[in-house]
Design a protein around this motif. Structure first.
Motif, PDB file in Angstrom:
ATOM      1  N   TRP A 102       0.404  -5.050  -3.461  1.00 45.87           N
ATOM      2  CA  TRP A 102       0.765  -5.033  -5.131  1.00 45.87           C
ATOM      3  C   TRP A 102       1.743  -3.842  -5.511  1.00 45.87           C
ATOM      4  O   TRP A 102       2.915  -3.861  -6.778  1.00 45.87           O
ATOM      5  N   PHE A 103       1.424  -2.764  -5.288  1.00 56.26           N
ATOM      6  CA  PHE A 103       1.836  -1.766  -6.038  1.00 56.26           C
ATOM      7  C   PHE A 103       3.777  -1.905  -5.143  1.00 56.26           C
ATOM      8  O   PHE A 103       4.189  -0.953  -5.874  1.00 56.26           O
ATOM      9  N   VAL A 104       4.321  -2.027  -4.088  1.00 60.34           N
ATOM     10  CA  VAL A 104       5.400  -2.765  -3.478  1.00 60.34           C
ATOM     11  C   VAL A 104       5.909  -3.444  -4.660  1.00 60.34           C
ATOM     12  O   VAL A 104       6.895  -3.237  -5.675  1.00 60.34           O
ATOM     13  N   TYR A 105       5.074  -4.309  -4.837  1.00 59.49           N
ATOM     14  CA  TYR A 105       5.566  -5.265  -6.373  1.00 59.49           C
ATOM     15  C   TYR A 105       5.928  -4.554  -7.604  1.00 59.49           C
ATOM     16  O   TYR A 105       7.782  -4.464  -7.899  1.00 59.49           O
ATOM     17  N   GLN A 106       5.046  -3.082  -7.699  1.00 60.19           N
ATOM     18  CA  GLN A 106       5.264  -2.379  -8.846  1.00 60.19           C
ATOM     19  C   GLN A 106       6.716  -1.323  -8.761  1.00 60.19           C
ATOM     20  O   GLN A 106       7.177  -1.026  -9.677  1.00 60.19           O
ATOM     21  N   ILE A 107       6.645  -0.652  -7.940  1.00 55.62           N
ATOM     22  CA  ILE A 107       7.518   0.115  -7.559  1.00 55.62           C
ATOM     23  C   ILE A 107       8.391  -0.294  -6.794  1.00 55.62           C
ATOM     24  O   ILE A 107       9.753   0.281  -7.106  1.00 55.62           O
ATOM     25  N   GLY A 108       8.709  -0.569  -5.706  1.00 55.43           N
ATOM     26  CA  GLY A 108      10.354  -1.260  -4.789  1.00 55.43           C
ATOM     27  C   GLY A 108      10.267  -0.844  -3.300  1.00 55.43           C
ATOM     28  O   GLY A 108       9.140  -0.630  -2.737  1.00 55.43           O
ATOM     29  N   PHE A 109      11.016  -0.479  -2.722  1.00 56.10           N
ATOM     30  CA  PHE A 109      11.187  -0.767  -1.291  1.00 56.10           C
ATOM     31  C   PHE A 109      10.652   0.683  -0.428  1.00 56.10           C
ATOM     32  O   PHE A 109      10.568   0.575   0.353  1.00 56.10           O
ATOM     33  N   ALA A 110      10.588   1.910  -1.723  1.00 56.01           N
ATOM     34  CA  ALA A 110      10.588   3.200  -0.819  1.00 56.01           C
ATOM     35  C   ALA A 110       9.363   3.294  -0.641  1.00 56.01           C
ATOM     36  O   ALA A 110       8.288   3.630   0.296  1.00 56.01           O
ATOM     37  N   PHE A 111       7.888   2.436  -1.343  1.00 57.22           N
ATOM     38  CA  PHE A 111       6.486   2.000  -1.495  1.00 57.22           C
ATOM     39  C   PHE A 111       6.467   1.646  -0.018  1.00 57.22           C
ATOM     40  O   PHE A 111       5.129   1.984   0.721  1.00 57.22           O
ATOM     41  N   PHE A 112       7.463   0.571   0.238  1.00 58.28           N
ATOM     42  CA  PHE A 112       7.145  -0.261   1.189  1.00 58.28           C
ATOM     43  C   PHE A 112       7.514   0.373   3.335  1.00 58.28           C
ATOM     44  O   PHE A 112       6.031  -0.112   2.809  1.00 58.28           O
ATOM     45  N   VAL A 113       8.129   1.435   2.680  1.00 57.78           N
ATOM     46  CA  VAL A 113       8.409   2.023   4.079  1.00 57.78           C
ATOM     47  C   VAL A 113       7.238   2.947   3.582  1.00 57.78           C
ATOM     48  O   VAL A 113       7.395   3.287   5.282  1.00 57.78           O
ATOM     49  N   LEU A 114       6.346   3.990   3.197  1.00 51.68           N
ATOM     50  CA  LEU A 114       5.508   4.306   3.416  1.00 51.68           C
ATOM     51  C   LEU A 114       5.162   4.046   3.521  1.00 51.68           C
ATOM     52  O   LEU A 114       3.577   4.437   3.832  1.00 51.68           O
ATOM     53  N   CYS A 115       4.307   2.704   3.044  1.00 55.55           N
ATOM     54  CA  CYS A 115       3.050   2.088   4.051  1.00 55.55           C
ATOM     55  C   CYS A 115       2.808   1.040   5.285  1.00 55.55           C
ATOM     56  O   CYS A 115       2.089   1.489   6.088  1.00 55.55           O
ATOM     57  N   ILE A 116       4.077   1.075   5.289  1.00 60.19           N
ATOM     58  CA  ILE A 116       4.238   0.493   6.781  1.00 60.19           C
ATOM     59  C   ILE A 116       4.051   1.459   7.773  1.00 60.19           C
ATOM     60  O   ILE A 116       3.546   1.485   8.970  1.00 60.19           O
ATOM     61  N   GLY A 117       4.783   2.873   7.497  1.00 55.85           N
ATOM     62  CA  GLY A 117       4.704   3.988   8.570  1.00 55.85           C
ATOM     63  C   GLY A 117       3.086   4.251   8.273  1.00 55.85           C
ATOM     64  O   GLY A 117       2.627   4.576   9.371  1.00 55.85           O
ATOM     65  N   GLY A 118       2.132   4.757   7.261  1.00 55.46           N
ATOM     66  CA  GLY A 118       0.970   4.940   6.834  1.00 55.46           C
ATOM     67  C   GLY A 118       0.117   4.189   7.661  1.00 55.46           C
ATOM     68  O   GLY A 118      -1.190   4.176   8.438  1.00 55.46           O
ATOM     69  N   LEU A 119       0.536   3.065   7.538  1.00 53.50           N
ATOM     70  CA  LEU A 119      -0.694   1.843   8.397  1.00 53.50           C
ATOM     71  C   LEU A 119      -0.398   1.968  10.029  1.00 53.50           C
ATOM     72  O   LEU A 119      -1.304   1.274  10.239  1.00 53.50           O
ATOM     73  N   ALA A 120       1.399   1.447  10.460  1.00 55.49           N
ATOM     74  CA  ALA A 120       1.413   2.251  11.407  1.00 55.49           C
ATOM     75  C   ALA A 120       0.444   3.205  12.480  1.00 55.49           C
ATOM     76  O   ALA A 120       0.107   2.744  13.048  1.00 55.49           O
ATOM     77  N   GLY A 121       0.647   4.472  11.712  1.00 52.89           N
ATOM     78  CA  GLY A 121       0.149   5.399  11.683  1.00 52.89           C
ATOM     79  C   GLY A 121      -1.572   5.110  11.884  1.00 52.89           C
ATOM     80  O   GLY A 121      -2.368   5.689  12.621  1.00 52.89           O
ATOM     81  N   ALA A 122      -2.306   5.009  11.221  1.00 54.48           N
ATOM     82  CA  ALA A 122      -3.561   4.212  10.700  1.00 54.48           C
ATOM     83  C   ALA A 122      -4.128   3.301  12.463  1.00 54.48           C
ATOM     84  O   ALA A 122      -5.327   3.946  12.664  1.00 54.48           O
ATOM     85  N   LEU A 123      -3.392   2.657  13.162  1.00 54.87           N
ATOM     86  CA  LEU A 123      -3.571   1.607  13.942  1.00 54.87           C
ATOM     87  C   LEU A 123      -2.930   2.179  14.898  1.00 54.87           C
ATOM     88  O   LEU A 123      -4.121   2.215  15.640  1.00 54.87           O
TER      89      LEU A 123
END
Length: 288
Positions: A102-123
């Protein structure tokens, strides 16, 4: 074979709610910095906190999954509990990912990159083939994943732009996040060593682990003082009132393994008190 506590894999234990202080404090720092810039959407703020807590819960609940293949003494009920916690943990990640989208939709690709990094690190914290907890990298990586990235991500989710100063203000919080994980490794040193879990403390030794703990505390104090001086915000120093917990924590570091249990919860309390005071000083200091 050493007996495994029958309560270790209970949902209430595996969830480790005391560690939610990490998500609340880190997200709170990002929210506070966004708030003083005028970004005050209540729904978005609620989603930021919810996403952060869900990520923390997911990390906690999948934490024991490797035990299925590494501990032969598990009972059927314990194995079932691990699998159930893992499924719930993945569910937490899915919901958190939905919030991120939802935030990616609001903000754009920059937030997507951050989310992928955080999720990969968590897993990757405990899941193979990465499993950086057993590579001795947990204390280092949570500084970035659950500290800097969570503060920066919270700020970015609300404002839609980057700010280098946010990284600087995230440092004391990130150091305390690493301290909390280190306290967990120190508390469990003997058990982890017996189980050949190669955490940082097991790799370096208990006494060096104590030195790192004290160095992190010193780094928190120094970073807060430098930030207060650099940005002319003396109220930031109020966070250091949380150091009132230190004498008890230092005593626990020297205690026997059987008496060291409160070390992690005590470190979590220090993090929470610091976070409340520090975030309030960000919120009201920069608003004045």
């Amino acid at each position: 074979m050493k007996n495994i506590s029958k309560d270790k894999y209970k949902f209430s234990h595996a969830l480790r709610p005391f560690s939610f202080a990490v998500a609340l404090v880190a997200c709170g720092a990002g929210v506070s910095l966004a708030w003083v810039e005028g970004w005050r959407n209540p729904a978005s703020i609620l989603l930021v906190f919810l996403g952060g807590v869900l990520l923390q819960a997911g990390v906690n609940l999948i934490n024991d999954y490797a035990d299925l293949s590494e501990k032969s003494a598990l009972k059927a009920t314990q194995a079932d509990a691990i699998k159930r916690n893992f499924q719930i943990g993945i569910g937490c990640f899915i919901v958190a990912a939905g919030i991120g989208i939802w935030f990616v939709y609001q903000i754009g690709f920059a937030f997507f990159v951050l989310c992928i990094g955080g999720l990969a690190g968590a897993l990757g914290y405990t899941l193979k083939p990465v499993n950086y907890k057993t590579r001795g990298l947990g204390v280092v990586l949570v500084f970035w994943l659950m500290g800097v990235l969570m503060v920066l991500g919270s700020y970015l989710a609300l404002t839609g732009h980057w700010n280098t100063n946010v990284i600087w203000f995230s440092i004391p919080v990130s150091l305390l996040v690493s301290l909390l994980l280190l306290s967990n490794e120190l508390r469990d040193y003997e058990a982890d060593k017996h189980a050949t879990i190669q955490t940082l403390v097991v790799r370096l030794g208990y006494q060096k682990g104590i030195l790192i703990y004290k160095a992190l505390v010193a780094a928190v104090g120094l970073s807060v003082m430098l930030l207060a001086w650099r940005f002319n915000q003396p109220w930031l120093l109020s966070g250091l009132l949380s150091f009132v917990f230190l004498p008890r924590l230092i005593d626990l570091l020297q205690a026997d393994a059987s008496e060291r249990g409160p070390l992690t919860s005590g470190s979590g309390q220090m993090l929470m008190v610091f976070g409340v005071l520090y975030n309030l000083s960000l919120l009201f200091g920069f608003s004045s």
